[in-house]
Design a protein around this motif. Structure first.
Motif, PDB file in Angstrom:
ATOM      1  N   GLU A  22       0.810  -1.220   0.000  1.00  0.00           N
ATOM      2  CA  GLU A  22       0.000   0.000   0.000  1.00  0.00           C
ATOM      3  C   GLU A  22       0.848   1.276   0.000  1.00  0.00           C
ATOM      4  N   ARG A  23       2.131   1.171   0.326  1.00  0.00           N
ATOM      5  CA  ARG A  23       3.011   2.340   0.379  1.00  0.00           C
ATOM      6  C   ARG A  23       3.636   2.678  -0.973  1.00  0.00           C
ATOM      7  N   GLY A  24       3.667   1.701  -1.878  1.00  0.00           N
ATOM      8  CA  GLY A  24       4.314   1.929  -3.172  1.00  0.00           C
ATOM      9  C   GLY A  24       4.960   0.655  -3.684  1.00  0.00           C
ATOM     10  N   PHE A  25       6.056   0.785  -4.430  1.00  0.00           N
ATOM     11  CA  PHE A  25       6.720  -0.380  -4.998  1.00  0.00           C
ATOM     12  C   PHE A  25       8.224  -0.141  -5.087  1.00  0.00           C
ATOM     13  N   PHE A  26       8.953  -1.250  -5.328  1.00  0.00           N
ATOM     14  CA  PHE A  26      10.385  -1.219  -5.590  1.00  0.00           C
ATOM     15  C   PHE A  26      10.688  -2.316  -6.590  1.00  0.00           C
ATOM     16  N   PHE A  27      11.597  -2.019  -7.531  1.00  0.00           N
ATOM     17  CA  PHE A  27      12.158  -3.063  -8.380  1.00  0.00           C
ATOM     18  C   PHE A  27      13.511  -2.611  -8.898  1.00  0.00           C
ATOM     19  N   GLU A  28      14.358  -3.594  -9.192  1.00  0.00           N
ATOM     20  CA  GLU A  28      15.633  -3.294  -9.840  1.00  0.00           C
ATOM     21  C   GLU A  28      15.355  -3.131 -11.321  1.00  0.00           C
ATOM     22  N   SER A  29      15.598  -1.958 -11.855  1.00  0.00           N
ATOM     23  CA  SER A  29      15.356  -1.753 -13.281  1.00  0.00           C
ATOM     24  C   SER A  29      16.479  -2.342 -14.125  1.00  0.00           C
ATOM     25  N   PHE A  30      17.674  -2.529 -13.519  1.00  0.00           N
ATOM     26  CA  PHE A  30      18.759  -3.198 -14.224  1.00  0.00           C
ATOM     27  C   PHE A  30      19.774  -3.719 -13.232  1.00  0.00           C
ATOM     28  N   SER A  31      20.215  -4.939 -13.447  1.00  0.00           N
ATOM     29  CA  SER A  31      21.312  -5.560 -12.712  1.00  0.00           C
ATOM     30  C   SER A  31      22.154  -6.304 -13.743  1.00  0.00           C
ATOM     31  N   GLN A  32      23.422  -5.937 -13.865  1.00  0.00           N
ATOM     32  CA  GLN A  32      24.298  -6.571 -14.861  1.00  0.00           C
ATOM     33  C   GLN A  32      24.338  -8.078 -14.669  1.00  0.00           C
ATOM     34  N   ARG A  33      24.457  -8.533 -13.439  1.00  0.00           N
ATOM     35  CA  ARG A  33      24.532  -9.969 -13.150  1.00  0.00           C
ATOM     36  C   ARG A  33      23.248 -10.688 -13.578  1.00  0.00           C
ATOM     37  N   GLN A  34      22.099 -10.145 -13.179  1.00  0.00           N
ATOM     38  CA  GLN A  34      20.826 -10.767 -13.563  1.00  0.00           C
ATOM     39  C   GLN A  34      20.618 -10.716 -15.074  1.00  0.00           C
ATOM     40  N   TRP A  35      21.000  -9.596 -15.695  1.00  0.00           N
ATOM     41  CA  TRP A  35      20.875  -9.448 -17.150  1.00  0.00           C
ATOM     42  C   TRP A  35      21.635 -10.568 -17.865  1.00  0.00           C
TER      43      TRP A  35
END
Length: 181
Positions: A22-35
């Motif tokens: 309910e407060r909002g959101f968070f996400f990683e828009s880019f991670s070299q390792r995950q990419w």
């Protein structure tokens, strides 16, 4: 992150893992390792761009014949229809296009590899568009293919005529364009 091929396997739809309440959101828009793990691509981004456009603005179809740019694109405000066209003559998907809706709400990103023309149409009242590129902007190498080329037959979700820049109004047809081998 969830990676899905589009109708052209080299063009990838990226869906980030979003954490929200309910407060909002968070996400990683880019991670070299995950990419690298998710795509198998060892991509280095050298330039980050931010544009804002109004409803019915159509930008593209742009590419660079030298210093070709791969682009990882996303929308942080509004909604666009984003298009990638394969302009690599040696490709089995040469002349085909993939289109996806990208929005601030769905948080999706599109990977447009080198060797593709790219464009987008703003569907909302305005949109802010971010893109990371694998090479620097080189205006002397920039080219454009006309948005409504009959050979490409892109189905843009348009109502009326698009708002184009002078450069995009003078773009070449797919048959006349300087393409990749």
């Amino acid at each position: 992150m969830n990676v899905k091929p589009t109708s052209i396997p080299d063009v990838l739809l990226i869906e980030p893992k979003v954490f929200g309440d309910e407060r909002g959101f968070f996400f990683e828009s880019f991670s070299q390792r995950q990419w690298q793990q998710a795509t198998g691509l060892n991509t280095a981004f050298v330039q980050h761009n931010h544009s804002r456009s109004l409803k019915n603005v159509l930008r593209g179809l742009h590419y660079q014949v030298q210093q070709p740019q791969g682009k990882l694109v996303r929308v942080v405000q509004g909604e666009v229809f984003d298009v990638a066209v394969d302009i690599r003559r040696s490709s089995p998907t040469f002349g085909q296009w993939a289109g996806e809706i990208l929005s601030a709400e769905n948080k999706r990103q599109l990977w447009v590899p080198e060797g593709f023309a790219h464009g987008f149409l703003v569907l909302s009242e305005s949109a802010e568009f971010l893109y990371q590129t694998t090479d620097y902007y080189a205006p002397e190498h920039e080219r454009a293919i006309i948005w409504n080329d009959p050979d490409l037959n892109i189905v843009w979700p348009l109502t009326g005529e698009p708002n184009l820049s002078a450069k995009d109004r003078q773009a070449k047809s797919f048959r006349e364009a300087e393409l990749f081998p």
